[in-house]
Design a protein around this motif. Structure first.
Motif, short mmCIF file in Angstrom:
data_model
loop_
_atom_site.label_atom_id
_atom_site.label_comp_id
_atom_site.label_asym_id
_atom_site.label_seq_id
_atom_site.Cartn_x
_atom_site.Cartn_y
_atom_site.Cartn_z
N PRO A 120 -4.12 44.47 39.48
CA PRO A 120 -3.40 43.29 39.99
C PRO A 120 -2.33 42.79 39.03
O PRO A 120 -1.28 42.30 39.47
N MET A 121 -2.58 42.90 37.72
CA MET A 121 -1.56 42.49 36.76
C MET A 121 -0.32 43.37 36.87
O MET A 121 0.81 42.88 36.94
N PHE A 122 -0.54 44.69 36.89
CA PHE A 122 0.59 45.60 37.02
C PHE A 122 1.30 45.41 38.37
O PHE A 122 2.52 45.46 38.45
N GLY A 123 0.50 45.19 39.42
CA GLY A 123 1.09 44.96 40.74
C GLY A 123 1.95 43.72 40.76
O GLY A 123 3.03 43.70 41.37
N THR A 124 1.49 42.66 40.08
CA THR A 124 2.26 41.41 40.01
C THR A 124 3.58 41.62 39.28
O THR A 124 4.64 41.16 39.72
N LYS A 132 11.08 41.21 43.97
CA LYS A 132 11.67 39.90 43.66
C LYS A 132 10.71 38.74 43.92
O LYS A 132 11.13 37.63 44.26
N GLU A 133 9.40 39.00 43.77
CA GLU A 133 8.43 37.92 43.90
C GLU A 133 8.40 37.12 42.60
O GLU A 133 8.50 37.67 41.51
N LYS A 134 8.26 35.80 42.72
CA LYS A 134 8.33 34.92 41.56
C LYS A 134 7.02 34.94 40.76
O LYS A 134 5.94 35.12 41.31
#
Length: 309
Positions: A120-124, A132-134
């Motif tokens: 999830p960290m890498f995905g974020t 371009k997700e904040k």
């Protein structure tokens, strides 16, 4: 009671994924490894990764048949989303799954599984770069927490026969990155409505088939495939590993459907803790301060990321 049942499904997905890692670890440490030539023993996790995903894919395929959705499988491959899922499966399988089992083999499940859970960290981070997700303050703090937790977790080498411990940690990080990239691709590509079970079937079968019949021949490890299919004892371990992996994925998707994506991911992320519990009970892994503190930091940070937004 219904709410608890929904949450139990999500937690069970994490527990079963930890069981999958435990079964593979027991196999890798068993006397059955003497069946293989010394030249390929180091790379056996690649062989097992292929069988693991193939058996998981066949389980989900059977579930599709039970639901009456099997007729949707081939048409789905022709869609744009189906093709993207194939690409994601190639990244999450030959790269991610192979690295994951290499990590378990070289560093042990109590250390490798929590670090691979950093997907999830890498995905974020990848979603921030490419979609371009904040990233808000809470997300940034959770990412820093993941990094600190990983450092603490891998700071002290475990007792036992782990001469390539830090190489195992590296493979676990590669697995987490690959799965994060896989999730980013699927998020970007899912524009057509495909059943979650069909997406999972495509992913698992593409992964298993490509590892066994592309990666192994390319790396001149196909002898490991031949040796494996000649041993019922080894296949039995791999069948159970694949069974737990496939069931874990099905419950993971079901958990996200019942609890929402964020909560479903958070409940599934408990496999970080389950892996340590199972390793201590069944593999006699020493419960060190660094292991406990590192896993707690990683798990809390991952759950925080899962609940982001």
């Amino acid at each position: 009671m219904k709410k608890f049942k929904n949450e139990f499904i999500g937690i069970s997905s994490g527990f079963l994924w930890a069981v999958n890692g435990l079964v593979l670890s027991v196999l890798l440490g068993s006397e059955l490894m003497k069946n293989y030539s010394e030249a390929i023993v180091f790379f056996l996790p690649l062989v097992f990764a292929g069988f693991n995903d193939l058996f998981a894919g066949l389980l989900v395929l059977g579930y599709d048949k039970f639901l009456g959705k099997l007729k949707l499988f081939l048409p789905s491959l022709k869609t744009k989303t189906g093709k993207w899922v194939c690409l994601a499966g190639l990244i999450g399988g030959p790269v991610g799954q192979c690295s994951y089992i290499m990590g378990i083999s070289l560093a042990g499940p109590a250390y490798a599984i929590p670090i691979s859970a950093l997907c999830p960290m890498f995905g974020t981070i990848l979603s921030f770069i490419f979609l371009k997700e904040k990233i808000n303050l809470k997300t940034f703090i959770c990412i820093v927490g993941c990094i600190i937790g990983t450092f603490v977790l891998s700071y002290e080498e475990p007792s036992g026969n782990y001469p390539y411990f830090y190489l195992g940690i590296l493979f676990s990080l590669i697995a987490g990155f690959s799965w994060g990239l896989e999730a980013t691709i699927v998020t970007y590509a899912t524009k057509e409505e495909l059943d979650e079970e069909i997406i999972l079937t495509i992913r698992e079968l593409i992964s298993g088939i490509s590892i066994l019949f592309v990666v192994l021949p390319f790396m001149k490890l196909f002898g490991g495939f031949v040796t494996t299919i000649q041993s019922f004892a080894i296949l039995k371990y791999l069948f159970f590993a694949g069974f737990f992996a496939g069931l874990s994925y099905l419950l993971y998707y079901k958990g996200m459907n019942l609890n929402g994506v964020s909560k479903g991911m958070a409940l599934n992320s408990t496999f970080s803790l389950w892996s340590v519990v199972l390793s201590v009970i069944f593999l006699s892994t020493p419960l060190t301060m660094f292991l406990v503190v590192g896993v707690i930091i990683v798990t809390i940070s991952i759950i925080g990321l899962s609940f982001n937004g």
